[in-house]
Motif scaffolding. Structure first.
Motif, mmCIF file in Angstrom:
data_model
loop_
_atom_site.group_PDB
_atom_site.id
_atom_site.type_symbol
_atom_site.label_atom_id
_atom_site.label_comp_id
_atom_site.label_asym_id
_atom_site.label_seq_id
_atom_site.Cartn_x
_atom_site.Cartn_y
_atom_site.Cartn_z
ATOM 1 N N ALA A 1 -6.790 0.887 4.418
ATOM 2 C CA ALA A 1 -5.442 1.425 4.262
ATOM 3 C C ALA A 1 -4.408 0.395 4.701
ATOM 4 C CB ALA A 1 -5.278 2.700 5.079
ATOM 5 N N CYS A 2 -3.230 0.486 4.091
ATOM 6 C CA CYS A 2 -2.109 -0.351 4.493
ATOM 7 C C CYS A 2 -0.823 0.416 4.256
ATOM 8 C CB CYS A 2 -2.098 -1.680 3.756
ATOM 9 S SG CYS A 2 -1.609 -1.569 2.030
ATOM 10 N N VAL A 3 0.265 -0.109 4.802
ATOM 11 C CA VAL A 3 1.579 0.504 4.664
ATOM 12 C C VAL A 3 2.490 -0.457 3.909
ATOM 13 C CG1 VAL A 3 3.595 1.350 5.926
ATOM 14 C CG2 VAL A 3 1.301 1.851 6.772
ATOM 15 N N VAL A 4 3.244 0.083 2.959
ATOM 16 C CA VAL A 4 4.239 -0.695 2.219
ATOM 17 C C VAL A 4 5.610 -0.155 2.616
ATOM 18 C CG1 VAL A 4 5.115 -1.348 -0.049
ATOM 19 C CG2 VAL A 4 2.650 -1.029 0.288
ATOM 20 N N PHE A 5 6.417 -0.999 3.245
ATOM 21 C CA PHE A 5 7.768 -0.609 3.652
ATOM 22 C C PHE A 5 8.682 -0.795 2.451
ATOM 23 C CE2 PHE A 5 5.538 -1.697 7.556
ATOM 24 C CZ PHE A 5 5.706 -0.512 8.247
ATOM 25 N N ILE A 6 8.808 0.251 1.647
ATOM 26 C CA ILE A 6 9.358 0.175 0.293
ATOM 27 C C ILE A 6 10.819 -0.241 0.209
ATOM 28 C CG2 ILE A 6 7.638 1.711 -0.696
ATOM 29 C CD1 ILE A 6 9.581 4.018 -0.393
ATOM 30 N N SER B 1 7.292 -4.913 -1.613
ATOM 31 C CA SER B 1 6.300 -4.175 -2.398
ATOM 32 C C SER B 1 4.889 -4.565 -1.964
ATOM 33 C CB SER B 1 6.497 -4.462 -3.892
ATOM 34 O OG SER B 1 6.341 -5.844 -4.137
ATOM 35 N N GLN B 2 4.795 -5.307 -0.868
ATOM 36 C CA GLN B 2 3.517 -5.795 -0.356
ATOM 37 C C GLN B 2 3.037 -4.975 0.841
ATOM 38 O OE1 GLN B 2 1.914 -8.437 -1.931
ATOM 39 N NE2 GLN B 2 3.576 -8.116 -3.384
ATOM 40 N N CYS B 3 1.731 -4.913 1.025
ATOM 41 C CA CYS B 3 1.142 -4.245 2.182
ATOM 42 C C CYS B 3 1.430 -5.030 3.452
ATOM 43 C CB CYS B 3 -0.374 -4.162 2.027
ATOM 44 S SG CYS B 3 -0.903 -2.898 0.885
ATOM 45 N N ASN B 4 1.527 -4.301 4.563
ATOM 46 C CA ASN B 4 1.692 -4.974 5.844
ATOM 47 C C ASN B 4 0.408 -5.709 6.231
ATOM 48 O OD1 ASN B 4 0.288 -2.548 6.340
ATOM 49 N ND2 ASN B 4 1.113 -2.347 8.399
ATOM 50 N N ARG B 5 -0.710 -5.030 6.199
ATOM 51 C CA ARG B 5 -2.043 -5.600 6.444
ATOM 52 C C ARG B 5 -3.057 -4.508 6.122
ATOM 53 N NH1 ARG B 5 -0.464 -3.782 11.334
ATOM 54 N NH2 ARG B 5 -1.942 -2.467 12.451
ATOM 55 N N TRP B 6 -4.237 -4.901 5.711
ATOM 56 C CA TRP B 6 -5.294 -3.927 5.439
ATOM 57 C C TRP B 6 -6.007 -3.593 6.731
ATOM 58 C CZ3 TRP B 6 -5.726 -1.145 1.202
ATOM 59 C CH2 TRP B 6 -5.107 -1.603 0.038
ATOM 60 N N THR B 7 -6.248 -2.315 6.958
ATOM 61 C CA THR B 7 -6.959 -1.839 8.144
ATOM 62 C C THR B 7 -8.143 -1.007 7.684
ATOM 63 O OG1 THR B 7 -4.903 -1.745 9.402
ATOM 64 C CG2 THR B 7 -6.772 -0.501 10.274
#
Length: 125
Positions: free
Chosen positions: A71-76, A80-86
């Motif tokens: 999972a990752c978070v995109v601060f829209i 449009s990129q993920c913060n980091r994959w966890t």
């Protein structure tokens, strides 16, 4: 008889007054406000707006054929990129974004390891 009814009413009123804050407190905790999503309904969940309940975005895998999700978070509002994959294994809560300011808009991207896997996750923010 009238005294017994008044006494019972007073006890019930006192019990209700004590129980109400406990119920309200439980629903305003970070995990108490979690939402449930199913991977089969898509991989992007949101958009959401960070709340004062949590300082982080948290996720846990609760069901499905997969032992874990990524999972990752995109601060829209900013990218449009993920913060980091966890990698989030089944069962416990994991932080997927830290120190998120109240009101920040974001989406959560979830991926399963094998094609055909499904997953049910909870997101708390």
């Amino acid at each position: 008889m009238r005294l017994d009814v008044l006494t019972l009413s007073a006890v019930l009123a006192a019990t209700t007054a004590v129980a109400t804050p406990t119920v309200a407190a439980a629903t305003t905790t970070c995990y108490g406000g979690a939402i449930t999503k199913h991977y089969g309904d898509g991989a992007f969940f949101g958009p959401y707006s960070a709340s004062s309940r949590c300082t982080d975005v948290n996720l846990r895998l609760t069901a499905g054929t997969s032992d874990y999700v990524n999972a990752c978070v995109v601060f829209i509002d900013h990218t449009s990129q993920c913060n980091r994959w966890t990698r989030v294994p089944n069962g416990s809560w994991h932080t997927i974004a830290t120190d998120v300011l109240d009101g920040t808009h974001f989406e959560v991207l979830v991926g399963v390891p094998l094609e055909g896997d499904d997953a049910t996750v909870q997101i708390a923010f």
